[in-house]
Design an enzyme around this catalytic site. Structure first.
Site, PDB file in Angstrom:
ATOM      1  N   ARG A 155      98.747  41.443   6.796  1.00 21.61           N
ATOM      2  CA  ARG A 155      99.063  42.233   5.600  1.00 21.61           C
ATOM      3  C   ARG A 155     100.220  43.211   5.844  1.00 21.61           C
ATOM      4  O   ARG A 155     100.232  44.330   5.346  1.00 21.61           O
ATOM      5  CB  ARG A 155      97.822  42.985   5.099  1.00 21.61           C
ATOM      6  CG  ARG A 155      96.637  42.105   4.759  1.00 21.61           C
ATOM      7  CD  ARG A 155      96.964  41.134   3.626  1.00 21.61           C
ATOM      8  NE  ARG A 155      95.834  40.241   3.384  1.00 21.61           N
ATOM      9  CZ  ARG A 155      95.701  39.026   3.908  1.00 21.61           C
ATOM     10  NH1 ARG A 155      96.652  38.534   4.707  1.00 21.61           N
ATOM     11  NH2 ARG A 155      94.667  38.279   3.640  1.00 21.61           N
ATOM     12  N   SER A 205      91.021  42.676  -3.006  1.00 22.16           N
ATOM     13  CA  SER A 205      90.303  43.352  -1.918  1.00 22.16           C
ATOM     14  C   SER A 205      90.927  44.729  -1.697  1.00 22.16           C
ATOM     15  O   SER A 205      92.132  44.826  -1.461  1.00 22.16           O
ATOM     16  CB  SER A 205      90.392  42.533  -0.629  1.00 22.16           C
ATOM     17  OG  SER A 205      89.777  41.283  -0.798  1.00 22.16           O
ATOM     18  N   GLU A 276      94.168  48.251   1.515  1.00 25.06           N
ATOM     19  CA  GLU A 276      95.137  47.183   1.366  1.00 25.06           C
ATOM     20  C   GLU A 276      95.989  47.411   0.137  1.00 25.06           C
ATOM     21  O   GLU A 276      97.130  46.991   0.039  1.00 25.06           O
ATOM     22  CB  GLU A 276      94.393  45.838   1.245  1.00 25.06           C
ATOM     23  CG  GLU A 276      95.281  44.622   1.246  1.00 25.06           C
ATOM     24  CD  GLU A 276      94.500  43.347   1.343  1.00 25.06           C
ATOM     25  OE1 GLU A 276      94.736  42.437   0.512  1.00 25.06           O
ATOM     26  OE2 GLU A 276      93.657  43.219   2.254  1.00 25.06           O
TER      27      GLU A 276
END
Length: 280
Positions: A155, A205, A276
């Protein structure tokens, strides 16, 4: 001409359906217009489809959208796309041409530029697997970075670390049977619909997985937090890794809920969660 809007509600441009007004909201229609806007407003917030953003309730000054950068082309097994094209569209277009490499990413919302920025991934695949090169703007000049220069990790990418803007990208795909690619995409979407709360506004998420054998959603569920809410921000009853907007959640509600979850996970599992989602 670059389209411009005044006092534009960011709740209309984020998947969370949260966010106050942007005093000035610009939508450049070409790379040249984008560079002009960036030079005029160097401190502007950059926004694609807004699927990984929590915008503040009080709004922001200037937002520049990448959605006007919507051109793409195929050259054999290469796909060259501007940053504002939706990843889902590129998945479908690739499948129609019998090109494999993106099917496990099908259903990830947002643009190809956003996917590269955060190295989006799912089901064991990530966009880094297929990127050949990226053209970007570093605040002063345009650059072309080859895959070895992109600093992809979980990520993350060089674009997050240095705040550079993705303008175009080249992906290398693999020839395959179109029906096999489409079939795999259908299975992926079915799995998403079964396991994720796609019927409610969210940003996917909310937290990064801190390490490979720690599942955030499972840990939150073990703490009995499924369904826990602050205001209209709620831990999803379908997948505890998601924070959803039940209708009128504010950014403050979401941040308070995320902070509560973070504190409880650290207390009970000795694990520090990081968002995130990009919190403006």
């Amino acid at each position: 001409m670059c389209r411009q809007f005044f006092d534009e509600p960011l709740s209309l441009h984020t998947s969370f359906r949260i966010g106050g007004p942007a005093r000035l909201f610009l939508v450049p229609k070409s790379v040249e217009q984008m560079l002009c806007a960036l030079k005029l407003y160097p401190g502007a917030k950059l926004l694609g489809k807004g699927t990984n953003v929590l915008a503040p309730d009080e709004g922001v000054d200037v937002v520049i959208s990448t959605l006007g950068l919507s051109n793409f082309l195929f050259d054999g097994d290469l796909l060259i796309s501007e940053a504002g094209v939706l990843l889902s569209k590129l998945c479908v277009e690739s499948a129609e041409r019998g090109l494999s490499g993106l099917e496990l990413l099908y259903g990830i919302p947002g643009t190809i530029g956003g996917a590269i920025l955060m190295n989006a991934g799912a089901y064991g695949a990530q966009i880094a697997d297929v990127v050949e090169w990226v053209e970007c703007f570093d605040g002063e000049q345009m650059r072309i970075l080859h895959r070895s220069q992109l600093e992809f990790s979980y990520r993350d990418s060089v674009f997050k670390k240095r705040n550079w803007l993705v303008l175009r990208a080249c992906l290398r795909l693999t020839k395959s049977d179109p029906e096999a690619v489409r079939s795999k995409m259908e299975k992926i979407m079915k799995k998403r619909l079964e396991t994720q709360p796609l019927d409610l506004p969210s940003a996917g998420s909310f937290f990064k997985r801190p390490h490979s054998n720690f599942y955030v959603g499972k840990a939150i569920e073990q703490l009995g937090l499924k369904g826990f809410r602050i205001g209209d921000a709620q831990i999803s009853t379908k997948h505890a890794g998601f924070i959803v907007n039940l209708g009128s959640a504010t950014a403050k509600d979401v941040i308070a809920l995320a902070q509560t979850v973070k504190q409880l996970v650290e207390k009970h599992f000795n694990v520090v969660l990081e968002p995130e989602v990009d919190i403006w």
